[in-house]
Design a protein around this motif. Structure first.
Motif, PDB file in Angstrom:
ATOM      1  N   ASN A  66      -6.046   0.186  11.609  1.00 23.44           N
ATOM      2  CA  ASN A  66      -5.431  -0.397  10.434  1.00 23.44           C
ATOM      3  C   ASN A  66      -5.534  -1.820  10.566  1.00 23.44           C
ATOM      4  OD1 ASN A  66      -3.665  -1.205   8.407  1.00 23.44           O
ATOM      5  ND2 ASN A  66      -1.884  -1.020   9.752  1.00 23.44           N
ATOM      6  N   PHE A  67      -6.610  -2.263   9.543  1.00 23.22           N
ATOM      7  CA  PHE A  67      -6.621  -3.857   9.277  1.00 23.22           C
ATOM      8  C   PHE A  67      -5.674  -4.091   8.121  1.00 23.22           C
ATOM      9  CE2 PHE A  67      -8.668  -7.450   7.754  1.00 23.22           C
ATOM     10  CZ  PHE A  67      -9.398  -8.136   8.720  1.00 23.22           C
ATOM     11  N   ASP A  68      -4.709  -4.926   8.313  1.00 21.52           N
ATOM     12  CA  ASP A  68      -3.753  -5.475   7.409  1.00 21.52           C
ATOM     13  C   ASP A  68      -3.208  -6.840   7.426  1.00 21.52           C
ATOM     14  OD1 ASP A  68      -1.593  -5.585   5.372  1.00 21.52           O
ATOM     15  OD2 ASP A  68      -1.923  -3.318   5.371  1.00 21.52           O
ATOM     16  N   THR A  69      -2.744  -7.629   6.816  1.00 22.80           N
ATOM     17  CA  THR A  69      -2.263  -8.900   6.995  1.00 22.80           C
ATOM     18  C   THR A  69      -0.797  -8.702   7.626  1.00 22.80           C
ATOM     19  OG1 THR A  69      -1.436  -8.891   4.478  1.00 22.80           O
ATOM     20  CG2 THR A  69      -3.446 -10.048   4.946  1.00 22.80           C
ATOM     21  N   LYS A  70      -0.044  -7.537   7.427  1.00 23.82           N
ATOM     22  CA  LYS A  70       1.260  -7.440   7.865  1.00 23.82           C
ATOM     23  C   LYS A  70       1.267  -6.340   8.830  1.00 23.82           C
ATOM     24  CE  LYS A  70       2.370  -4.790   3.672  1.00 23.82           C
ATOM     25  NZ  LYS A  70       3.230  -4.749   2.720  1.00 23.82           N
ATOM     26  N   GLU A  71       2.403  -6.164   9.559  1.00 24.75           N
ATOM     27  CA  GLU A  71       2.618  -5.106  10.361  1.00 24.75           C
ATOM     28  C   GLU A  71       3.127  -3.934   9.472  1.00 24.75           C
ATOM     29  OE1 GLU A  71       4.932  -6.275  13.740  1.00 24.75           O
ATOM     30  OE2 GLU A  71       3.266  -7.844  14.446  1.00 24.75           O
ATOM     31  N   SER A  72       2.938  -2.554  10.187  1.00 28.88           N
ATOM     32  CA  SER A  72       3.324  -1.625   9.421  1.00 28.88           C
ATOM     33  C   SER A  72       4.816  -1.255   9.788  1.00 28.88           C
ATOM     34  CB  SER A  72       2.522  -0.275   9.920  1.00 28.88           C
ATOM     35  OG  SER A  72       3.113   0.975   9.225  1.00 28.88           O
ATOM     36  N   ASN A  73       5.409  -0.914   8.642  1.00 30.95           N
ATOM     37  CA  ASN A  73       6.967  -0.667   8.833  1.00 30.95           C
ATOM     38  C   ASN A  73       7.104   0.909   9.119  1.00 30.95           C
ATOM     39  OD1 ASN A  73       8.008  -3.113   8.131  1.00 30.95           O
ATOM     40  ND2 ASN A  73       7.807  -2.556   5.749  1.00 30.95           N
ATOM     41  N   PHE A  74       5.919   1.535   9.412  1.00 29.41           N
ATOM     42  CA  PHE A  74       5.890   3.006   9.501  1.00 29.41           C
ATOM     43  C   PHE A  74       5.192   3.451  11.066  1.00 29.41           C
ATOM     44  CE2 PHE A  74       4.929   2.188   5.094  1.00 29.41           C
ATOM     45  CZ  PHE A  74       5.862   2.500   4.411  1.00 29.41           C
ATOM     46  N   ASN A  75       6.336   4.103  11.746  1.00 31.07           N
ATOM     47  CA  ASN A  75       5.778   4.111  13.118  1.00 31.07           C
ATOM     48  C   ASN A  75       4.810   5.545  13.236  1.00 31.07           C
ATOM     49  OD1 ASN A  75       5.703   4.175  15.884  1.00 31.07           O
ATOM     50  ND2 ASN A  75       7.541   5.469  15.969  1.00 31.07           N
ATOM     51  N   GLN A 104      -4.389   2.209  15.969  1.00 33.65           N
ATOM     52  CA  GLN A 104      -4.853   0.729  16.478  1.00 33.65           C
ATOM     53  C   GLN A 104      -4.368  -0.152  15.293  1.00 33.65           C
ATOM     54  OE1 GLN A 104      -8.442   0.065  18.214  1.00 33.65           O
ATOM     55  NE2 GLN A 104      -8.407  -2.028  18.140  1.00 33.65           N
ATOM     56  N   ASN A 105      -3.838  -1.249  15.421  1.00 36.61           N
ATOM     57  CA  ASN A 105      -3.555  -2.281  14.587  1.00 36.61           C
ATOM     58  C   ASN A 105      -4.194  -3.451  14.744  1.00 36.61           C
ATOM     59  OD1 ASN A 105      -1.347  -0.780  12.712  1.00 36.61           O
ATOM     60  ND2 ASN A 105      -0.628  -0.808  14.745  1.00 36.61           N
ATOM     61  N   ILE A 106      -4.791  -3.986  13.707  1.00 31.36           N
ATOM     62  CA  ILE A 106      -5.568  -5.351  13.752  1.00 31.36           C
ATOM     63  C   ILE A 106      -4.866  -6.087  12.578  1.00 31.36           C
ATOM     64  CG2 ILE A 106      -7.738  -6.827  13.301  1.00 31.36           C
ATOM     65  CD1 ILE A 106      -9.115  -4.350  14.267  1.00 31.36           C
ATOM     66  N   LYS A 107      -4.323  -7.300  12.894  1.00 28.16           N
ATOM     67  CA  LYS A 107      -3.536  -8.101  12.029  1.00 28.16           C
ATOM     68  C   LYS A 107      -4.551  -9.016  11.383  1.00 28.16           C
ATOM     69  CE  LYS A 107       0.777 -10.683  10.944  1.00 28.16           C
ATOM     70  NZ  LYS A 107       1.990 -11.271  11.439  1.00 28.16           N
ATOM     71  N   GLY A 108      -5.023  -8.910  10.215  1.00 30.05           N
ATOM     72  CA  GLY A 108      -6.160  -9.756   9.711  1.00 30.05           C
ATOM     73  C   GLY A 108      -6.199  -9.870   8.454  1.00 30.05           C
ATOM     74  N   ASP A 109      -6.938 -10.776   7.786  1.00 29.86           N
ATOM     75  CA  ASP A 109      -7.401 -11.183   6.182  1.00 29.86           C
ATOM     76  C   ASP A 109      -8.718 -10.833   5.958  1.00 29.86           C
ATOM     77  OD1 ASP A 109      -7.427 -12.797   3.782  1.00 29.86           O
ATOM     78  OD2 ASP A 109      -5.732 -13.386   4.273  1.00 29.86           O
ATOM     79  N   LEU A 110      -8.922 -10.282   4.694  1.00 29.20           N
ATOM     80  CA  LEU A 110     -10.058  -9.945   4.121  1.00 29.20           C
ATOM     81  C   LEU A 110     -10.987 -11.334   4.047  1.00 29.20           C
ATOM     82  CD1 LEU A 110      -9.350  -7.443   1.359  1.00 29.20           C
ATOM     83  CD2 LEU A 110     -10.438  -6.914   3.597  1.00 29.20           C
TER      84      LEU A 110
END
Length: 293
Positions: A31-40, A45-51
């Motif tokens: 998951n590539f997103d600017t925010k963390e997921s609220n869903f468990n 794998q999460n990557i906090k990032g900007d396009l």
């Protein structure tokens, strides 16, 4: 070896359901997103990032087989007042993603567009999505980077929020015992449950949809006043419904204008019941309200 899939905007409404579906199907998902997921969601794998961070995108797409590009500035009304932000996130961000995908030899980019690309309505949001579709075509023409375009209609279901029209109708019905609707009530939509939309997204990975545009809408056309009457019945008829005089919905019967950009439609073998989907969103709203008291 399982295929690796990166989803931009995977912390969002549709993105989180798509990740659920992909993990169940056995894919390795990032998951590539600017925010963390609220869903468990287990197994992602999460990557906090900007396009707009090209180097991070390029590194994140190493060894990725497929990309679902859902991240966008997608509020039509806010986009009208902020064309610079709309174009930066949607067009420049998509250009960065496609270039990173090309460098990393990604098999295919599956892009979340909108039915508004075939419309004269939709403002700068429509323009940005139309521009991105042309970018996808050119990246294929020059670099043979495969793509599938998904033109979404009106999605509803669990995990939505107040940026979603159906959620707002249901929330207002529960809290205020009334719904103040935009439009006359005769506006027609083809609503699709978000979990069905996620299934369509997953099918778009197939080679037979390479370099095609797919329309993602529901299987039944329903007028706004019919939807609101369904909500009223679900809530024991104790709801006042008002239609906004002088207000205009984004479109009445169809978003389409005559343009030479046709799209196919994936029809699911089975799909979720519309009324049951509304009840599930109501239950989720009620549960969250109780938790926040």
């Amino acid at each position: 070896m399982n295929k690796k899939v990166l989803v931009t905007g995977g912390s969002g409404f549709l993105g989180s359901h798509l990740i659920d579906s992909l993990i169940v199907s056995g894919f390795n998902v990032i998951n590539f997103d600017t925010k963390e997921s609220n869903f468990n969601i287990k197994g992602v794998q999460n990557i906090k990032g900007d396009l707009l961070d090209f180097n991070l995108l390029k590194n994140s797409l190493k060894n990725i087989d497929f990309v679902y590009h859902l991240a966008a500035f997608s509020d039509l009304d806010k986009a009208k007042d902020d064309p610079i932000k709309t174009m930066n996130i949607n067009v420049l961000g998509t250009t960065n993603l496609l270039q990173a995908a090309k460098i990393n030899q990604v098999n295919k980019v599956i892009f979340a567009s909108s039915i508004y690309v075939n419309s004269r309505t939709g403002g700068f949001y429509r323009v940005s999505k139309h521009s991105c579709e042309i970018l996808l075509e050119e990246f294929y023409n020059y670099y043979k980077l495969n793509y599938t375009i998904l033109r979404f209609g009106t999605i509803f279901g669990p995990r939505s929020d107040n940026s979603n029209s159906v959620y707002n109708y249901l929330l207002s019905a529960l809290k205020n015992k009334s719904i103040d609707a935009v439009g006359s009530g005769n506006e027609v939509r083809e609503y699709i449950d978000v979990r069905d939309a996620a299934k369509v997204c997953e099918q778009a990975m197939l080679d037979k949809y390479n370099n095609e545009a797919i329309v993602v809408t529901g299987n039944h056309r329903i007028k706004l006043n019919e939807l609101l009457e369904m909500i009223r019945e679900i809530l024991n008829n104790d709801i006042e419904i008002k239609y906004g005089e002088g207000k205009a919905a984004h479109y009445k019967y169809t978003p389409y204008s005559f343009t030479p950009r046709p799209g196919k439609k994936i029809v699911l073998d089975s799909f979720r019941d519309f009324g049951q989907g509304l009840v599930e969103v109501l239950e989720e709203i009620d549960k969250n309200t109780q938790l926040n008291k």
